[in-house]
Design an enzyme around this catalytic site. Structure first.
Site, short mmCIF file in Angstrom:
data_model
loop_
_atom_site.label_atom_id
_atom_site.label_comp_id
_atom_site.label_asym_id
_atom_site.label_seq_id
_atom_site.Cartn_x
_atom_site.Cartn_y
_atom_site.Cartn_z
NE ARG A 45 -21.27 -5.49 -13.32
CZ ARG A 45 -22.63 -5.86 -13.22
NH1 ARG A 45 -23.02 -5.99 -11.98
NH2 ARG A 45 -23.23 -5.94 -14.28
N GLY B 52 -20.54 0.65 -18.41
CA GLY B 52 -20.78 -0.27 -17.63
C GLY B 52 -19.71 -0.54 -16.54
CB CYS C 264 -40.29 -30.73 -31.16
SG CYS C 264 -38.75 -31.46 -31.53
CB ALA D 206 -25.31 -6.73 -32.57
CB ALA D 207 -22.86 -2.79 -29.67
#
Length: 657
Positions: free
Chosen positions: A61, A28, A175, A122-123
């Site tokens: 980017r 990325g 709620c 997590a990764a």
């Protein structure tokens, strides 16, 4: 290339760069810059893996991608683009998930160095555990706006990614989401839950219907009408939201009336809710306002569709169109459900329309599609310059790792302004492994307080082991001398007991669970502390709590000692989750969120003050045999940055690219 220019790199380093095999995880914002740097430096054997495909929003980017690449795998396109800089480099690209079983310890053992450019916790945790198992150095990185961070994780040398407890996601009581939203994010979360209820994998804890169990609510007018469908014979049968929507063929008019009229009228019957709040206003499909509240008609007409707030009439039109498309996609889906994705235009349209309609009903400021996407996906436009700086620092650190100069691999922070010594980069000392880490210690231990009368085996697997502890394929055995298998990573093997309660297996105070994730080569022993609550407290209480400090066990400390339970704390804080009443507002796979950096406190020149987000973490463990820099105020790891609400002290976790 740097390695081809004589004298640019020392001879030993030049050879190491040419011959070392390295792995880049993620292509990325940081990953593209990093791959370009590695190629131009002259690294001879580069492997890169990424599961994502290229989106239009990446192009501002991630400079290895062009418009013609949209929709193609990031890793494969990044390889082709990078080879244009240096055709002599050997690049192996994988369009795949790093958590797949084939990327095991043997795979990681092939590399001299692993570099993370990931966007979710997590990764990161998964790669960290496999690097520990393979005893390979890992360079972790992250960026947020103008702030950036890199750190080295090496077994027995420095702390691992999981050594420092990280702030958890901000949650709201269920709620609030279902009954009394007061902020745009409440309505956006509700809309995402509605998507899951109608088209995705329904979670009972994310029900969008009014919560009749709200302690503030009184009155039950209309309750039966909402909870039951009456047949022609006069019988009543309870029908799930998903089944009802299917029965009416996802007809937009009927869905609209249910969620934005009937449910709102039912909420109005809960009189106490509106004693000190503005009551909501039910909407009629046939009589929707055309104008947008508090907006200029000129701006509304001239602004791009994504950047202007839609009127209720427009929202209803988009709602109708997206319902038709999503219904068609659902029928064609092999899995039988859809997955919400911020980059799926139809799913994003649905959430934008639903959240804005709900905002209008409750008198909350409406948001443009652009803003809704930013909040729903926790995204901000990244700063390309920051990614470039971070990628450069990763390569500089890689040089030191290859030369085994681990004592010089300091944690580095890129800041949006220089410190008091006019330094743009803040340097932190090498930190020793946390002796209480539940990942990198020789015998990982963890204490979990559990309501065994409410927690099911499925909840233990999905919410505790996978979501909180970042396991991928856990196997769990009760340490009862009989080898009772509670959870199996083999598909279908323990499905018949998944919905049974823990106390059905005689799991109680002091029970030990032996957990093993073969994909991560990771083992963990969990000691259960029973959560004993009064019946009146149980409905609203958290269903489990990961213990991070022995003091958190009070007032049950004596009882724990009596049963011979030894806690192995995480060092700070606890992680908790409610099985019914709390709703997470941040998804693990999301990208970026803006972080407001507080002004540093005054300090003398001997101490550099620099931290990002909330209060700095405590307990740095200096390596006695390594060179340490002057003491500094502790900083929070930018791989998981926090946002601080100064008025309420709330903390929100975001995963960064």
């Amino acid at each position: 290339m740097a390695t081809s220019i004589e004298g640019l790199l020392p001879l030993d380093l030049n050879k190491l760069v040419k011959t070392s095999k390295v792995l880049v995880v993620g292509s990325g914002g940081i990953g593209c810059e990093l791959l370009k740097n590695l190629v131009l430096t002259g690294f001879g054997d580069i492997h890169i893996i990424d599961l994502d495909t290229i989106e239009v929003s990446n192009l501002n980017r991630q400079f290895l991608f062009r418009r013609e690449h949209v929709g193609k795998p990031k890793a494969l396109v990044a390889k082709e683009s990078a080879l244009a800089f240096n055709p002599d480099v050997n690049i192996t690209a994988y369009h795949d998930s790093i958590t797949e079983s084939k990327y095991d310890v043997n795979f990681y053992s092939e590399f001299a160095l692993v570099m993370n450019a990931l966007d979710n916790r997590a990764a990161r945790s998964h790669v960290n555990r496999l690097c520990l198992a393979a005893n390979k150095p890992l360079i972790e990185s992250g960026s947020a706006g103008y702030n950036g961070h890199i750190a080295l994780h090496k077994k027995s040398v420095s702390e691992c990614f999981d050594c420092t407890p990280r702030p958890h996601q901000k949650t709201f009581p269920g709620c609030t989401i279902r009954n009394t939203p007061s902020e745009p994010i409440h309505c956006i979360v509700w809309a995402k839950h509605l998507f899951s209820q109608l088209f995705g994998v329904a979670d009972p804890d994310e029900d969008v219907s009014p919560d009749s169990g709200d302690p503030e609510a009184v009155g039950d007018a209309g309750k039966l009408a909402l909870e039951n469908e009456t047949t022609e014979a006069g019988n009543t049968t309870k029908v799930s939201t998903r089944q009802w929507a299917h029965d009416v063929d996802y007809e937009a008019h009927k869905l609209f009336r249910k969620f934005f009229n009937d449910d709102i009228k039912y909420l109005l019957s809960m009189e106490n809710l509106w004693a000190k709040r503005r009551p909501p206003t039910p909407l009629e499909w046939e009589n929707l306002p055309d104008a947008v509240a508090s907006s200029s008609s000129a701006i509304t007409q001239t602004a791009l569709k994504d950047q202007r707030v839609w009127s209720m009439a427009e929202c209803a039109e988009v709602f109708e169109q997206s319902c038709k498309i999503l219904n068609r996609q659902l029928r064609d889906s092999k899995e039988g459900h859809l997955i919400w994705d911020k980059d799926d235009d139809c799913a994003m349209d649905f959430v934008t329309a639903c959240s804005n309609i709900r905002c209008y009903i409750f008198g909350i400021q409406q948001k443009s599609r652009f803003d809704t996407k930013s909040m729903a996906g926790n995204i901000i436009p990244a700063i390309a310059a920051t990614n470039a700086i971070v990628a450069g620092l990763i390569v500089m650190t890689a040089f030191k790792v290859l030369r085994e100069q681990l004592h010089e691999c300091h944690t580095l922070y890129v800041k949006n302004r220089p410190n008091m010594r006019k330094e743009l980069f803040a340097i932190d000392r090498v930190v020793a492994p946390n002796p209480n880490c539940y990942v990198c210690t020789d015998k990982p231990e963890l204490v979990v307080r559990v309501d065994v009368t409410r927690m099911t085996v499925r909840t233990l697997c999905e919410r505790v082991l996978k979501k909180e502890l970042n396991m991928v394929a856990p196997d769990v055995e009760i340490d009862d001398g009989q080898g009772t298998i509670l959870i199996s990573s083999e598909e279908g093997e323990t499905d018949d007991i998944a919905d049974k309660l823990l106390n059905d297996f005689n799991i109680k105070e002091g029970t030990r669970l032996k957990c093993d994730d073969f994909l991560q080569n990771y083992k963990l022993n969990i000691t259960i502390v029973e959560m004993k609550l009064e019946e009146s407290e149980r409905e609203k209480a958290e269903i489990f709590e990961i213990i991070g400090d022995r003091s958190k066990l009070a007032p049950k400390e004596e009882e724990v000692k009596k049963n011979g339970i030894e806690t192995n704390g995480l060092g700070a804080g606890t992680s908790s989750a409610s099985d019914k009443n709390e709703v997470s507002i941040v998804e693990d796979e999301d990208d970026l969120m803006m972080v407001d950096e507080p002004e540093p406190e005054e300090a003398d020149s001997s101490e550099d003050v620099s931290f990002i987000g909330g209060t700095p973490s405590k307990g740095k463990r200096a390596m006695p045999d390594l060179v340490a820099l002057p003491a500094k105020k502790r900083r929070i790891d930018l791989s998981d940055t926090v946002e601080v609400n100064e008025t309420k002290g709330d903390i929100e976790l975001v995963d960064l690219e």
